[in-house]
Design a protein around this motif. Sequence first.
Motif, short mmCIF file in Angstrom:
data_model
loop_
_atom_site.label_atom_id
_atom_site.label_comp_id
_atom_site.label_asym_id
_atom_site.label_seq_id
_atom_site.Cartn_x
_atom_site.Cartn_y
_atom_site.Cartn_z
N VAL A 49 0.88 -1.16 0.00
CA VAL A 49 0.00 0.00 0.00
C VAL A 49 0.92 1.20 0.00
CG1 VAL A 49 -1.87 1.22 1.17
CG2 VAL A 49 -1.77 -1.29 1.23
N ALA A 50 0.98 1.89 -1.14
CA ALA A 50 1.98 2.93 -1.33
C ALA A 50 1.46 4.01 -2.27
CB ALA A 50 3.26 2.32 -1.90
N GLY A 51 2.16 5.12 -2.28
CA GLY A 51 1.80 6.22 -3.16
C GLY A 51 2.51 7.47 -2.66
N GLY A 52 1.92 8.63 -2.97
CA GLY A 52 2.52 9.86 -2.47
C GLY A 52 2.56 10.93 -3.53
N ALA A 53 2.85 12.15 -3.06
CA ALA A 53 2.78 13.29 -3.95
C ALA A 53 3.81 13.19 -5.08
CB ALA A 53 3.00 14.57 -3.15
N THR A 54 5.04 12.75 -4.75
CA THR A 54 6.09 12.48 -5.73
C THR A 54 6.06 13.45 -6.91
OG1 THR A 54 5.81 10.18 -5.15
CG2 THR A 54 7.24 10.61 -7.00
N ALA A 55 6.23 14.72 -6.61
CA ALA A 55 6.15 15.72 -7.68
C ALA A 55 7.48 15.90 -8.39
CB ALA A 55 5.67 17.05 -7.11
N ALA A 106 11.05 17.07 -7.25
CA ALA A 106 11.02 17.08 -5.79
C ALA A 106 11.05 15.67 -5.21
CB ALA A 106 9.77 17.81 -5.29
N ALA A 107 10.92 14.67 -6.08
CA ALA A 107 10.85 13.29 -5.59
C ALA A 107 12.10 12.90 -4.82
CB ALA A 107 10.65 12.34 -6.77
N ALA A 150 13.00 7.54 -1.92
CA ALA A 150 11.99 6.49 -1.94
C ALA A 150 11.21 6.54 -3.24
CB ALA A 150 11.05 6.63 -0.76
N ALA A 190 10.47 3.97 -6.49
CA ALA A 190 9.12 3.69 -6.99
C ALA A 190 9.08 3.79 -8.51
CB ALA A 190 8.13 4.68 -6.39
N ALA A 191 9.93 4.62 -9.07
CA ALA A 191 9.89 4.84 -10.51
C ALA A 191 10.42 3.63 -11.28
CB ALA A 191 10.70 6.08 -10.87
#
Lengths: 136, 111
Positions: free
Chosen positions: B87-93, B96-97, B100, B104-105
């Motif tokens: 269960v993951a996600g996030g703003a990851t703009a 700015a990433a 972590a 994910a990329a």
Amino acid sequence: MLTISGALHDKIVAHARADHPDEACGVVAGPAGTDRADRFIPMTNSARSPTFYEFDSMELLRTWREMDERDEEPVIIYHSHTATEAYPSRTDISYANEPGAHYVLVSTRDAEHAEFRSFRISSGVVTEEEVRVTQE
Amino acid sequence: MAIEVRIPTILRSYTDGAKSVEGSGATLAELLADLEARHGGLRERLVDDKGLRRFVNVYLNDEDVRFLGGLETPLKDGDAVTVLPAVAGGATAGAAAGAAAGAAAGPGPVA
């Protein structure tokens, strides 16, 4: 539509505020098939990052196993965005694996006012839904 | 040799809706190959050419197999294997990433 008690709403916002500027995350479980958000389960963000969250893998196992034993489902899966709006990012959409859950996003970018929004995310499609906060 | 494998909701389309299935193998890799024979497509959702996918968790009994031996983790009769998508996600703009988000990329999403 997501229906949630004021008490649970406030717990989610308080968790998001407490972990700011890192993202906070967690679950609200409820009896399977009822869509009733009942049991607040804050999770550890193992990424400890302002732009990413991931449920700690051992907590994930324990929590999902416990829900299974209690015949519960993850009714809400929540996390915070700490510098951007409370809307699912591309990352959120690609990792959303519970089409039956309400994905709640809280933005803590404003110190006074927390945005609290809810979405369904299924097969890459995001649908915002109304949030009704009840007095309990 | 029977090993119980618990399947998450999102992957039950590969198991005719079953919450758990049985398989056999001396290692996790062998077990997944055995399952693939009856549940075609399941293995692909769990592994890529680099090994276990980054955003899928596989547990042997109460341990994450990443801390055991990954796909080479030895199995024995009576073991229980649990599969859970991260269960993951996030703003990851973009720029700015953080670190972590960089991880994910890499591999593709689980679902």
